[in-house]
Structures are given as C-alpha cells and as structure tokens.
Motif scaffolding. Structure first.
Motif, PDB file in Angstrom:
ATOM      1  N   PRO A   1       0.989  -1.246   0.001  1.00 53.56           N
ATOM      2  CA  PRO A   1       0.006  -0.127  -0.177  1.00 53.56           C
ATOM      3  C   PRO A   1       0.769   1.173   0.144  1.00 53.56           C
ATOM      4  O   PRO A   1       0.573   2.428  -0.761  1.00 53.56           O
ATOM      5  N   SER A   2       1.874   1.222   0.777  1.00 59.89           N
ATOM      6  CA  SER A   2       2.779   2.537   0.846  1.00 59.89           C
ATOM      7  C   SER A   2       3.621   2.585  -0.311  1.00 59.89           C
ATOM      8  O   SER A   2       4.018   3.665  -0.651  1.00 59.89           O
ATOM      9  N   SER A   3       4.013   1.633  -1.124  1.00 59.48           N
ATOM     10  CA  SER A   3       5.071   1.904  -2.257  1.00 59.48           C
ATOM     11  C   SER A   3       4.477   1.887  -3.474  1.00 59.48           C
ATOM     12  O   SER A   3       4.992   2.207  -4.402  1.00 59.48           O
ATOM     13  N   SER A   4       3.154   1.477  -3.435  1.00 59.66           N
ATOM     14  CA  SER A   4       2.590   1.279  -5.073  1.00 59.66           C
ATOM     15  C   SER A   4       2.138   2.718  -5.473  1.00 59.66           C
ATOM     16  O   SER A   4       1.727   2.768  -6.666  1.00 59.66           O
ATOM     17  N   GLY A   5       1.894   3.531  -4.558  1.00 59.48           N
ATOM     18  CA  GLY A   5       1.570   5.048  -5.011  1.00 59.48           C
ATOM     19  C   GLY A   5       0.076   4.792  -5.182  1.00 59.48           C
ATOM     20  O   GLY A   5      -0.365   5.602  -6.078  1.00 59.48           O
ATOM     21  N   GLY A   6      -0.688   4.189  -4.494  1.00 55.12           N
ATOM     22  CA  GLY A   6      -2.283   4.220  -4.716  1.00 55.12           C
ATOM     23  C   GLY A   6      -2.721   3.047  -5.488  1.00 55.12           C
ATOM     24  O   GLY A   6      -2.014   2.328  -6.080  1.00 55.12           O
ATOM     25  N   THR A   7      -3.998   2.715  -5.502  1.00 53.49           N
ATOM     26  CA  THR A   7      -4.406   1.763  -5.676  1.00 53.49           C
ATOM     27  C   THR A   7      -4.613   1.817  -7.182  1.00 53.49           C
ATOM     28  O   THR A   7      -4.434   0.763  -8.042  1.00 53.49           O
ATOM     29  N   SER A   8      -5.040   2.803  -7.966  1.00 52.91           N
ATOM     30  CA  SER A   8      -5.119   2.952  -9.157  1.00 52.91           C
ATOM     31  C   SER A   8      -3.773   2.628 -10.000  1.00 52.91           C
ATOM     32  O   SER A   8      -3.443   1.945 -10.978  1.00 52.91           O
TER      33      SER A   8
ATOM     34  N   GLN B   1       0.002 -20.365   1.054  1.00 52.12           N
ATOM     35  CA  GLN B   1      -0.616 -19.866   2.168  1.00 52.12           C
ATOM     36  C   GLN B   1      -2.111 -18.688   1.641  1.00 52.12           C
ATOM     37  O   GLN B   1      -1.748 -17.973   0.892  1.00 52.12           O
ATOM     38  N   ILE B   2      -3.056 -18.985   2.443  1.00 48.94           N
ATOM     39  CA  ILE B   2      -4.431 -18.078   1.989  1.00 48.94           C
ATOM     40  C   ILE B   2      -4.289 -16.823   2.894  1.00 48.94           C
ATOM     41  O   ILE B   2      -4.027 -17.029   3.965  1.00 48.94           O
ATOM     42  N   TYR B   3      -4.400 -15.680   2.374  1.00 48.70           N
ATOM     43  CA  TYR B   3      -4.329 -14.572   3.004  1.00 48.70           C
ATOM     44  C   TYR B   3      -5.525 -13.637   2.758  1.00 48.70           C
ATOM     45  O   TYR B   3      -6.246 -13.659   1.574  1.00 48.70           O
ATOM     46  N   ASP B   4      -6.157 -12.988   3.592  1.00 46.90           N
ATOM     47  CA  ASP B   4      -7.578 -12.374   3.604  1.00 46.90           C
ATOM     48  C   ASP B   4      -7.175 -10.989   3.044  1.00 46.90           C
ATOM     49  O   ASP B   4      -6.312 -10.222   3.809  1.00 46.90           O
ATOM     50  N   LEU B   5      -7.344 -10.491   2.024  1.00 39.79           N
ATOM     51  CA  LEU B   5      -7.137  -9.149   1.388  1.00 39.79           C
ATOM     52  C   LEU B   5      -8.150  -8.144   1.989  1.00 39.79           C
ATOM     53  O   LEU B   5      -7.769  -7.063   1.486  1.00 39.79           O
TER      54      LEU B   5
ATOM     55  N   PRO C   1      -7.229  -0.359   5.253  1.00 33.01           N
ATOM     56  CA  PRO C   1      -7.193   0.354   4.122  1.00 33.01           C
ATOM     57  C   PRO C   1      -6.464   1.496   4.089  1.00 33.01           C
ATOM     58  O   PRO C   1      -6.796   2.369   5.258  1.00 33.01           O
ATOM     59  N   ARG C   2      -5.674   1.886   2.850  1.00 35.04           N
ATOM     60  CA  ARG C   2      -5.412   3.250   2.860  1.00 35.04           C
ATOM     61  C   ARG C   2      -6.759   4.270   2.721  1.00 35.04           C
ATOM     62  O   ARG C   2      -7.633   3.673   2.237  1.00 35.04           O
ATOM     63  N   PRO C   3      -6.674   5.468   3.215  1.00 36.01           N
ATOM     64  CA  PRO C   3      -7.665   6.466   3.038  1.00 36.01           C
ATOM     65  C   PRO C   3      -8.299   6.461   1.664  1.00 36.01           C
ATOM     66  O   PRO C   3      -7.578   6.378   0.813  1.00 36.01           O
TER      67      PRO C   3
ATOM     68  N   LEU D   1     -13.905  -1.885  -1.783  1.00 33.85           N
ATOM     69  CA  LEU D   1     -13.347  -3.147  -1.352  1.00 33.85           C
ATOM     70  C   LEU D   1     -12.314  -3.728  -2.240  1.00 33.85           C
ATOM     71  O   LEU D   1     -11.064  -4.107  -1.823  1.00 33.85           O
ATOM     72  N   LEU D   2     -12.485  -3.738  -3.520  1.00 34.21           N
ATOM     73  CA  LEU D   2     -11.629  -4.244  -4.288  1.00 34.21           C
ATOM     74  C   LEU D   2     -10.391  -3.435  -4.516  1.00 34.21           C
ATOM     75  O   LEU D   2      -9.298  -4.301  -4.468  1.00 34.21           O
ATOM     76  N   ASP D   3     -10.679  -2.263  -4.333  1.00 36.18           N
ATOM     77  CA  ASP D   3      -9.406  -1.316  -4.430  1.00 36.18           C
ATOM     78  C   ASP D   3      -8.402  -1.674  -3.120  1.00 36.18           C
ATOM     79  O   ASP D   3      -7.288  -1.576  -3.419  1.00 36.18           O
ATOM     80  N   ALA D   4      -9.322  -1.649  -2.211  1.00 39.56           N
ATOM     81  CA  ALA D   4      -8.433  -2.076  -0.814  1.00 39.56           C
ATOM     82  C   ALA D   4      -7.588  -3.491  -1.104  1.00 39.56           C
ATOM     83  O   ALA D   4      -6.427  -3.312  -0.572  1.00 39.56           O
ATOM     84  N   GLY D   5      -8.406  -4.261  -1.544  1.00 41.76           N
ATOM     85  CA  GLY D   5      -7.964  -5.388  -1.621  1.00 41.76           C
ATOM     86  C   GLY D   5      -6.785  -5.577  -2.598  1.00 41.76           C
ATOM     87  O   GLY D   5      -5.731  -6.085  -2.599  1.00 41.76           O
TER      88      GLY D   5
END
Ligand SMILES: Nc1ncnc2c1ncn2[C@@H]1O[C@H](COP(=O)(O)OP(=O)(O)OP(=O)(O)O)[C@@H](O)[C@H]1O
Length: 892
Positions: free
Chosen positions: A101-108, A311-315, A320-322, A371-375
C-alpha cells in the motif's frame, strides 16, 4: 422457461450436426476433437421426493454442460520486444519491489499500471499494432545458457540463419492470428514456421474454442460474450466461476481487474449483478413452476483472498489506505485487524470450508469497488524479467448472493420449487466467518427469537460467484528469477501444475463417461494444492464455469502459449451440472436478518404501545393533579417520554440498518433503495403481514432513522443498546469502538449535568416558575422560597438519571472490554484449532502414505504367500514322485 437475456449475443452458428469441434492440424492430416455438444434446452426439474434440481438453460437435455472456454490474445506491447533484448531490471531479493500500500503509490497505480502501456508516455510497455515492425533479436539475452548437447539439438532444428532485416520483420509480427470470419479459431502464424520444431507436430496448430478474442477486442466485448451468461445464472441462483489462466505477462490481471482506462471482468460483473438485482422485479421469477412474478430481495456479501506461497491471506483484513470516496465499508476498514492467514478444510456436511475469512455486506457497486481497491492494494506484486508488475499470488474475489421471494406469495415452508438443501457448500467453498468479522453468520449473534412470521420463512437461494485471477506460469529461463521471486515462481508453477493435473483428470473422466459426473470414489488430486482445493467445488461440477485463457503474441512465448491452448482444450471437455441451491431449514444471513427485523418490529410495536399506555396514564394523573392543585406550567413531558422515544429511535434505527443491507429488486439506486426500503416498510407496516398497525411510529424517530440509514456518519452516532438482538453489523462495530460510545455517554452526562446545574442555579437564585398566562389560580413561586415539591422531584429525578447513566456507562465499558476479551479468546481458540487441523491434515496425509505402503506390502506378502504355496505344491508333488519311485524300487 426463464426470460431470454437479450443482452447476450447469440452464439455463433454451429456446425450442422450441432457439435462444436476442435481441429488440430498435423501436417497433412486433420485430427478432429469433439469438444462440446450443446443444445439450447429449457430448464428441467427433477424431483426425488425431498429435493428438486433445476438445471441451467442452454445445456444438454440431461442437464450437463461443458466448461466454457475462451482465449484472449493480448496486443503486442513494447515489452514483448524489450524482454527479448534486455536483461531483467529487477532486484530479486528486494522485497521493496513487492507492491505494498505504501509503495505502490495508490490503488489505481497498483492496478499493475495497466494503462502504463496505453496512456503514460513514459511507460515501458506500449501497445503496438500486431503488424508493427520492430527491430531486434527475438532471442532473449537472459535465456539460460545452453549445454553443448542442447546447442547441437538446436542446430539440428534451428531455422535457417536470418539476416538482421529478415529477422526483424518476422519477429515483430504476432505469433498468432485470429480469424475475423471464424471467431472461434486461433492459428499459429505462418511466419513462425522457421521456429517450429519438427518434433512437435502440434506447433502449427489451429485451435478452436467457444470464442477467441483478438488484440483489438475489448474486455467489455469479452464480458458480453462469455461472462455475462454466467453472471446472469448467478443472479438466478446458480454458482458461477470465472478464471483467467495463462503464462506470466499474458494479460490475466488486465482482463480480470482492468486498468484505469478499461474496466475488468470483476467490475463489469459487479455492475451487472447490481443492475440485474434492480431490474429483476420486472422479470418473472422462475421458481420451479409457481410462475411467481413477485420481486425478490437480496443480500450480497463479498470476500477477497489471495494464495501466496501456498498460504491463504485475507485481502480485506487489513486497514485500507484512506479512500478518496469514503463509503460505509471503507470507513469500517480502518478498524480491521491485520491480514491473517486463512484456513481451508473439508467438512463432511459443508464440503470445502474457508475459515476466518472476512466477508463484507455490500449494497451498491461503489461499496464493492472500494473493497476491491483496498484488496488490490494489498495483493502481492513483484517485478520479474517478464512483467514489471507481476502478480505473485492467485486471487479469488468471491460474491455470495442470498435471495428470496419477498412478496406475500412466498411459499411457507418451502413447498414446491427447487429445493436443494445442503447450505452453500454445493458449488463453492463455504466461508466460516472470522470471529470478529463484520458479517457474522453465526446464528447465535443474530437474534433468532420466536417471531418468525410467514414472510421470514420460504426458501432462500444461495449462489456464489468466484472471480479468479491466477498467477501466471513462468520459467526461470525467461524471468531470470532468483531468490524470493524464484521461490514464488516455484509455488506458482507447482499449484498450476496441480491445476493442470486436476483438469486433465476431469477431462479424461468426462470423455470416458460422457454425460456422467465425476464418480465420488474417483481420485482427483484436489488436495495437492490450496488453489485446487479452493476451486474444487467449482471444477467438481455444481457451477457454471468460464475459463479465460490469455496468451501472449510474442514469438518468444510460443511454447507457453501452446501449453495454455492445450490446457484450454482439456478444460473445454470438463462437464458440469449446475443446480440451484435453495435452503429451507438452515440458517442463512438473509433469513437471520429478516427474523431480526421482524423481532425488532415486534419490539417496536410493544414500545409504542407501552409508550401510549404510559402517556394515557400520565394524562390521567396530570388531569387529577390539575384538578387538585393550582395551574402551574411545569413541563410535564416527562423523562420517561424521552426514554420511550429514545428506545423507539433505537429500534427504528436498527430496523433501518438491517433493511438497508437487504436489496430490493426494482430500486433505482441502492443508496436510494435504503430510503425506499425503510419508507415502504414503515408505510407498508400499516397493512403489514400480521395486520399490526405501525402508523403510530413517531415521525421524528422515523426521520432520524432514515437519515441514519442514508448517512453512515449519522448512523454511527445513533444510540446503542445492550440488547443482543440489536447486534447488527453497525452496532457490533460500535461495541468494537467503545471509545466512541463512551464519548457519547459522556456527552449525555454533561448535558444532564448542565440541566441539573441550571435547575440548581435557578433554585438558589429563587427564580420564578412561569405561571400559565391565563391561570386563574396561579401562584408566585417566590412565595415558596423557590422550592416546590415538583422542582425537588425534578432535581431528584435528574440526580437519579445521572446516577443511572454513570452505572450504564460503567456497564458498557465492562461489556465492551468483556466482548473484546471474548473476541481475543475466540481468536486464540481459532488459531489453536487451525494448528490442530493442520497437524491433523499432516497426520492424515502421513497415514494415507503409510496405508498405501502397507497396502503395497500386503500385496507383496500375498504374492510371496502365493509363490510359497506354489513352491510347496511343487515340493509335495516331487515328494510324492520320490515316494512312488522308492516304492517302485523296493518292489523291484
Ligand atoms: N488487452 C490488453 N490491452 C492492453 N494492454 C494489455 C492487455 N493485456 C495485457 N496488457 C498489458 O500487458 C502487460 C501484462 O499484463 P498483465 O499484468 O495483466 O499480465 P498477467 O498475465 O496478469 O501477468 P502476471 O501473471 O505476471 O501477473 C501489462 O502491461 C498490461 O497493461
């Protein structure tokens, strides 16, 4: 017969014998593989006394259909060329390269910057026309060094040496071409012939599928032609599954998740689902013969997981980021626990169960997108030599739909209609929610009290849609991966290999026993990977499945593309038998909520009745006092009135909260639907099912409830209650956020203290009490030193109220810390159970291996016994012969 969906384009003309065929050209001979035989058939229903199975439309008459497979050839991008000419530009062991989340520069931007190739001038992967000529070598400099033997073999089969000009012109062309006149075919391009090994006769193959999409086809076209039907069936009550398969960098994530410029399949499906829910009112509900044209009500919930390194992780389980457009759901996420590893196991009754996964109830596409964006922001992505933003995990976005006829014509007790009991385990993994999930389908937490009016009963349809973006297969040779990336690649390849085995096995079985489903005792290696275990319910039969196979146009990916196309051919043979799952006697979230609403309405009626009784008695009391004492304008609107109103408000608000989660067909927009639902229910309530009159609801309380229902921020301010029956998701949330509640309580206390202070001040000042303007017998309170019995009583009452509030506050604090400790304990137990289950699973595997070994030993021993017996017989025979010989000799 269900309504015809006009939006689905008619299937391409079929061959005269009504068969879809696959042709693999092998030099001079054609091998025809029959892939599917489909015929539009009406829905049929089978009844065996206890259950009714409704089969899907457009399938064979025996109710069995084949998996739908389409192939998507992505456009050329500059990277296709760059990959072949440059060394990988990544740092394997650098986990920072992993999108976070911090390195990707946003969901989009995290959306794998799909548009980077399309929209950003600085991008490294721009789309090129398949015919654009590129300059450069097709052979990758990062290809692994070949051994002397391999070099020799390559020389034998190598194409004639090419001049740089001839090479550049051929290498720039797409390795595949699609056929405008035959939208089912894809053929290896002729110019690739020199690169085709003579040993592999399938290299110049001509493949055929349900549909092939070329580089200029959009995701929207793909959705319309291949996925829309599955989504439609899903809304009708059938399980569905759509997954993107293909090698790394072939466009799977672009297809499923999309880019800022082009919506992916998941978003298109979400939009379509809500549109269908809204418009389903106008369509007759084919519920097995009753021709019920009533509308349905729906409850939609979603979950999002990824399988990373087995391993299964819950996305959805990390804060989430704001979000730019805060919604109720995104606000809730600020309080979510960090992502946890999720457990998957098999239950005898429920099938494959995923434990500890967060599910969110959603009421509009916006909720889902948030939710999708957060995941997506949390999904693991890394840079490889093949793809700068390569998915390092398989992801599964799952939507579960519960629906039931909402009209009064709902069949009570579920007589008739399709009834296939067995919960949601029929076609998809059931999800057992995490202990602190915002959705808790555990019946304990939702009031299930006596009020089960007719409207609460009736079958509930449960369907689930899994939208899967698989990680791409990759070879170290091409990606040049080492370290972390290499390890990830190994996990990815291993699980895809297992998927290949499962698909192979299923296709073999389907071909062997045409029309028959997988025999229950047939061994399919689902358990060999988490991915296949998760997909087991979909692949196992009870779902409509669409597989999108993505291939790259690059010549350097020819081998992998062939593998993908072969996988697609096998998948096409798998036969499915989708059925509607209807639950009549088991707990569903929708039914629990309906029951909860009924119960709250009952409480509300009681509260309003009590309130009016109290008002009556107060009125009588007041009248008698007025008759006895001089007329003093004391405020008789007693605190109990206010309390009653508060209670009523809480109830109305709780009803509104629950109603807002249930979607009604025909609403214009879901946000508005919330309002419509509440309004229509309360107005409907005047002629409600059981004839009780609710028109006397205080309009102020109703308005407040409507405001709360519309505005999550306001809703969170609504008063709370300790009653377990009010443990709606929002109230649960409030309990979790004890601080906010305490704040409200403190404010209440301050308010009361101020009132008390004002009264005391007036008292000390000896302030007067207003007399009634025309009160003939009015008295001057100064004459009584500012003290009246009424005032004293009022002060006393307020003091009592203050004390009560203090006690309530302390109790609430204790309650919330108790609940928190309970949650912690449950979490601990869950973890322990997970560990135990894992140990059990390992033990089971070990036992299975041991058993296998023992069986082999037993077979060996049996053989040895047989051999020993045979030897004994021979020896006995010889002994006999010897005896005879001796006797003969003696006689001589
Ligand atoms: N149909 C398309 N139109 C335009 N660009 C596309 C298309 N398909 C893929 N691309 C581009 O190709 C590149 C690779 O696509 P993507 O990341 O979706 O591949 P993938 O199969 O998901 O890879 P991986 O398995 O490594 O995650 C991206 O830059 C993407 O933008």
């Amino acid at each position: 017969m269900p309504p015809v969906d006009d939006s689905i384009s008619p299937p391409p003309a079929r061959p005269a014998d009504d068969r879809t065929s696959t042709t693999i050209a092998r030099d001079d001979e054609d091998v025809v593989v029959v892939v599917a035989k489909q015929r539009d058939a009406p829905r049929t229903r089978e009844e065996d006394g206890t259950r009714t199975t409704t089969t899907i439309e457009g399938v064979e008459e025996d109710g069995v259909t084949n998996v739908r497979v389409c192939v998507r050839l992505r456009p050329m991008i500059t990277r296709d060329h760059r990959d072949a000419t440059t060394t990988p530009d990544y740092d394997d062991d650098d986990d920072a390269a992993m999108a976070s989340p911090s390195s990707s520069g946003g969901t989009s931007s995290r959306m794998k910057r799909h548009a980077s190739g399309l929209a950003t001038p600085t991008s490294t992967s721009r789309i090129l026309s398949p015919k654009v000529v590129l300059v450069g070598s097709e052979r990758s400099s990062n290809q692994r060094r070949t051994t002397a033997v391999e070099q020799k073999q390559q020389q034998q089969h190598a194409p004639p040496p090419l001049s740089s000009s001839s090479f550049s012109s051929s290498s720039s062309l797409s390795a595949w071409h699609t056929h405008p006149n035959d939208i089912r075919r894809i053929t290896q391009s002729k110019h690739t012939a020199p690169y085709t090994s003579h040993r592999d006769v399938e290299r110049m193959a001509d493949y055929s599928y349900d549909r092939v999409f070329g580089p200029s086809d959009t995701t929207s076209t793909l959705y319309d032609e291949c996925v829309r039907g599955v989504v439609k069936s899903f809304v009708d009550g059938y399980h569905g599954s759509v997954f993107a398969y293909g090698q790394t960098n072939s466009g799977k994530t672009h297809t499923m998740t999309g880019s800022p410029d082009e919506a992916g399949v998941i978003r298109l499906a979400v939009r379509d689902i809500f549109r269908r829910i809204r418009s389903s009112q106008s369509a007759p509900v084919d519920d097995g013969g009753s021709n019920d044209v009533s509308s349905r009500e729906y409850l939609v919930r979603v979950s999002y997981l990824e399988i990373y390194n087995e391993q299964i992780y819950d996305l959805l389980a990390q804060p989430p980021r704001p979000s730019a457009s805060p919604s109720r759901m995104s606000l809730q996420h600020h309080h979510l626990p960090p992502s946890t590893s999720v457990r998957i196991f098999e239950s005898r009754t429920e099938g494959v169960v995923v434990r500890g996964l967060r599910e969110e109830i959603v009421t509009c596409p916006g909720d889902v997108y948030a939710l999708l964006d957060a995941g997506n922001a949390r999904r693991r992505v890394g840079s490889t030599g093949m793809n700068r933003t390569s998915s390092r995990s398989h992801s599964v976005f799952r939507i579960v739909l519960e629906s039931r006829a909402s009209s009064s014509s709902s069949r009570i007790g579920g007589g008739g209609g399709p009834e296939l009991r067995g919960g949601s385990g029929g076609g998809v993994p059931s999800i057992a929610p995490a202990s602190n999930s915002s959705v808790n389908s555990d019946s304990d937490s939702v009031a299930t009290q006596q009020s089960q009016g007719a409207s609460v009963r009736g079958p509930v349809r449960i369907s689930s849609m899994s939208l899967v973006d698989l990680a791409g297969s990759e070879s170290v040779k091409n990606t040049g991966s080492t370290g972390v990336r290499q390890k990830e690649g190994q996990y990815i390849n291993k699980s895809l290999l297992t998927l290949g085995h499962v698909v192979h096995k299923l296709s073999e079985l389907s071909s062997r026993e045409k029309g028959a489903m997988v025999a229950p005792n047939e061994h399919i290696p689902y358990r060999d990977s988490k991915l296949t275990r998760l997909l087991q319910p979909s692949l196992g039969g009870n779902a409509q499945v669409c597989i999108i196979c993505n291939i790259s146009p690059a010549l350097s990916n020819l081998e992998e593309s062939h593998n993908t196309l072969k996988f697609a051919l096998r998948a096409k043979k798998i036969r499915q038998h989708a059925r509607i799952t209807e639950v009549t006697d088991e707990k569903t979230l929708l039914r629990s909520y309906r029951e909860e609403i009924e119960e709250l309405k009952r409480q509300l009626r009681e509260a309003t009745r009590t309130s009016s009784d109290t008002q009556d008695s107060q009125q009588r009391h007041r009248q008698s006092r007025l008759d006895q004492t001089p007329k003093v304008a004391v405020d008789y609107s007693s605190s109990s009135d206010e309390e009653d109103q508060d209670d009523t408000q809480v109830l109305v608000s709780a009803i509104a909260n629950l109603e807002s989660l249930i979607l009604k067909a025909g609403a214009k927009s879901t946000r508005k639907a919330t309002k419509t639902t509440v309004r229509s229910n309360s107005s409907m309530a005047t002629t409600s099912d059981d004839g009780n009159d609710e028109s006397s609801l205080p309009s102020r309380a109703l308005d407040a409830a409507l405001m709360r229902a519309e505005s999550p921020a306001v809703a969170s301010d609504s008063p709370t209650t300790n009653g377990s029956s009010l443990m709606t998701p929002e109230t649960t949330q409030r309990v979790e956020h004890g601080d906010e509640d305490d704040q409200h309580l403190l404010e209440d206390l301050h308010r009361i203290q101020e009132m008390l202070g004002a009264v005391m001040k007036k008292k000390l000042k000896g302030g007067g009490v207003k007399t009634t303007p025309g009160g003939g017998n009015s008295i001057n309170v100064n004459n009584l030193n500012g003290r009246t019995p009424d005032r004293d009583a009022e002060v006393e009452r307020l003091r009592m109220q203050l004390q009560e509030q203090e006690v309530t506050s302390a109790m609430r604090k204790a309650d919330s810390s108790f609940l928190q400790s309970q949650l912690n304990v449950k979490d601990g137990i869950l973890k322990e159970v997970s560990i135990l289950l894992e140990a059990l699973e390992k033990r089971q595997l070990a036992l299975e291996t041991e058993n296998k070994q023992l069986r082999e030993d037993l077979a060996g021993a049996a053989n040895m016994i047989e051999e020993a017996d045979a030897m004994r017989l021979i020896l006995e025979q010889r002994l006999l012969e010897k005896d005879v010989e001796i006797v003969e000799k003696k006689s001589i």
